[in-house]
Scaffold this active site. Structure first.
Site, PDB file in Angstrom:
ATOM      1  N   ARG A 195      74.504  96.350  43.665  1.00  0.00           N
ATOM      2  CA  ARG A 195      74.266  95.974  42.272  1.00  0.00           C
ATOM      3  C   ARG A 195      73.252  94.827  42.261  1.00  0.00           C
ATOM      4  NH1 ARG A 195      79.312  93.790  38.711  1.00  0.00           N
ATOM      5  NH2 ARG A 195      79.136  92.036  40.162  1.00  0.00           N
ATOM      6  N   GLY A 237      71.422  91.546  41.755  1.00  0.00           N
ATOM      7  CA  GLY A 237      71.873  90.165  41.527  1.00  0.00           C
ATOM      8  C   GLY A 237      73.077  89.755  42.350  1.00  0.00           C
ATOM      9  N   SER A 278      81.178  77.425  35.198  1.00  0.00           N
ATOM     10  CA  SER A 278      81.269  78.606  36.066  1.00  0.00           C
ATOM     11  C   SER A 278      80.482  78.366  37.338  1.00  0.00           C
ATOM     12  CB  SER A 278      80.666  79.797  35.315  1.00  0.00           C
ATOM     13  OG  SER A 278      80.503  80.872  36.191  1.00  0.00           O
ATOM     14  N   LYS A 299      75.744  78.208  30.614  1.00  0.00           N
ATOM     15  CA  LYS A 299      76.736  77.318  31.250  1.00  0.00           C
ATOM     16  C   LYS A 299      76.051  76.067  31.788  1.00  0.00           C
ATOM     17  CE  LYS A 299      80.482  79.382  30.456  1.00  0.00           C
ATOM     18  NZ  LYS A 299      81.384  78.816  29.485  1.00  0.00           N
ATOM     19  N   TYR A 316      73.595  84.210  30.452  1.00  0.00           N
ATOM     20  CA  TYR A 316      74.960  83.664  30.414  1.00  0.00           C
ATOM     21  C   TYR A 316      75.055  82.442  31.319  1.00  0.00           C
ATOM     22  CZ  TYR A 316      79.732  82.949  31.986  1.00  0.00           C
ATOM     23  OH  TYR A 316      80.918  82.356  32.359  1.00  0.00           O
ATOM     24  N   ASN A 364      75.739  81.506  20.406  1.00  0.00           N
ATOM     25  CA  ASN A 364      77.196  81.294  20.367  1.00  0.00           C
ATOM     26  C   ASN A 364      77.629  80.178  21.327  1.00  0.00           C
ATOM     27  OD1 ASN A 364      79.920  82.095  19.439  1.00  0.00           O
ATOM     28  ND2 ASN A 364      80.192  82.528  21.608  1.00  0.00           N
TER      29      ASN A 364
END
Ligand code: NAD
Ligand code: UD1
Length: 347
Positions: free
Chosen positions: A302, A304, A126, A156, A152, A101
């Site tokens: 969390r 990362g 980003s 970018k 993701y 996409n």
């Protein structure tokens, strides 16, 4: 004559706020969005705020035939390209969906822009392109030696490479050359001050601000704070939160900067405040906005997450004359205004 701007992904969170600012600055705006992660309610909300109908096409940016028709009809002077998938965790599970996409939409868009002599593009990049670099305070020269944390993030970075390579190639040479400004956002939060436009994530939010507002409005039970034992002043991670309306205005500055360029041009610019805030800072600011306690518990870190991650915003100030105006309390007050007025988002 007023310039026409094609806005891909203009029904989404950042795109919709940018469309408002563009229309209020007298640009003619054409929105293309496939509504994969947004709803027609956002377009209706924009119309309500600006007091005019928004030109909107429900279409996929990878569909060159439709893009071609839209460009033929509206002859945009420039494009702001927000369209893309953005969920970090989902991209780890479904990398091909993200590569297909995000890369397809950018490549198709560039091909159609070239056919239509449209050579100016502002791209939604980003701060995630910096992830895994070792610096703490990031400026545009920070070396990107390691790959981003997620597929993701890689999309970018690769999209920036595609854009930069296309600028330096020859496929736009019989036009004026391609001009691109890539804006690297840090952590957008907040909402339009009307309370009628805001972030409306699908499912359970991954990001801090929408999670907190959904707890405050009673849709979720309690916030989980991912670790309070980092080597930071209060033990929680520091981030660079930027009001989405400031961010939207940054795109108008980006456009103005593009319009001054001619010939081949690529530049990447951070959009952040440069002022780090911790998870507790954000939570306490929301407590002030909401006027009551927000339940939370501290859980393990969390995967990362970096302890500190914030922008060096000096380039945006130098080349775009862009400085943010809205502080953390305004961000949380506006987020809460939106969420409390619309507990179920646009539905
Ligand atoms: P969003 O999901 O709210 O908006 C993106 C919009 O693009 C959605 O309305 C979606 O339906 C649309 N879209 C996706 N693929 C499409 C396609 N192929 N054709 C047409 N429309 C398509 O996300 P957002 O937060 O507004 O982010 C906008 C852009 O900024 C994205 O590219 C995102 O990666 C980038 N970005 C966002 C953040 C953030 O924290 N929100 C941070 C950095 C960068
Ligand atoms: C995440 C993405 C980044 C994207 C950015 C903005 C990751 C690793 N990175 O960054 O690619 O550009 O969003 O969309 O996902 N937190 C909690 N509890 C929560 C949610 C978050 O404590 O329920 C903490 C996180 O640990 C972090 C801070 O809040 O310290 C901000 O988190 P988040 O809003 O997800 O943004 P980032 O992790 O900075």
């Amino acid at each position: 004559m007023n310039k026409t701007i094609l806005v891909t992904g203009g029904a989404g969170y950042i795109g919709s706020h940018t469309v408002v600012e563009l229309i209020q600055a007298d640009y003619k705006v054409v929105v293309v969005d496939n509504l994969y992660n947004s709803s027609i309610g956002a377009i209706q909300a924009i119309s309500g705020i600006v007091g005019q109908k928004v030109i909107f096409y429900e279409a996929d940016c990878a569909d060159k035939k439709i893009l071609h028709k839209i460009m033929t009809k509206h002859s945009p002077d420039a494009v702001i390209h927000f369209a893309g998938y953005k969920a970090v965790a989902e991209s780890v599970v479904k990398p091909l969906l993200y590569y297909r996409n995000n890369l397809d939409s950018t490549i198709s868009l560039l091909e159609v822009m070239r056919e239509h002599n449209c050579t100016q593009l502002v791209f939604s990049s980003s701060a995630t392109v910096y992830l895994d670099a070792k610096e703490v305070k990031y400026n545009e020269a920070t070396t990107k030696t390691n790959r981003p944390f997620s597929p993701y993030g890689t999309t970018k970075l690769v999209q920036e490479y595609i854009l930069e390579d296309t600028v330096h190639g020859e496929q736009f040479d019989n036009l004026s050359g391609l001009q691109v400004v890539s804006l690297r956002y840090f952590n957008p939060i907040g909402a339009h001050s009307s309370g009628d436009l805001g972030e409306d994530p699908n499912g359970i939010p991954n990001n801090l601000a929408p999670y907190i507002t959904q707890v405050a409005v009673g849709r979720l039970e309690q916030l989980q704070i991912f670790g309070d034992n980092y080597n930071t002043p209060d033990g929680t991670c520091l981030r660079d939160y930027i009001h989405v309306v400031d961010l939207a205005k940054g795109h108008l500055s980006g456009l103005e900067y593009l319009f001054k360029q001619s010939g081949k041009f690529f530049d990447a610019i951070n959009l952040g405040t440069g002022k780090p805030a911790s998870v507790f800072d954000v939570l306490h600011s929301f407590v002030k906005a909401v006027g009551r306690k927000i339940p939370y518990k501290v859980v393990s870190r969390r995967d990362g997450d970096l302890p500190e991650f914030y922008a060096d915003p000096s380039k945006a100030e130098a080349v775009l004359s862009f400085v943010t105006k809205l502080d953390l309390d305004k961000m949380t007050a506006d987020s809460w205004n939106w969420q409390s007025k619309h507990p179920n988002g646009f539905n």
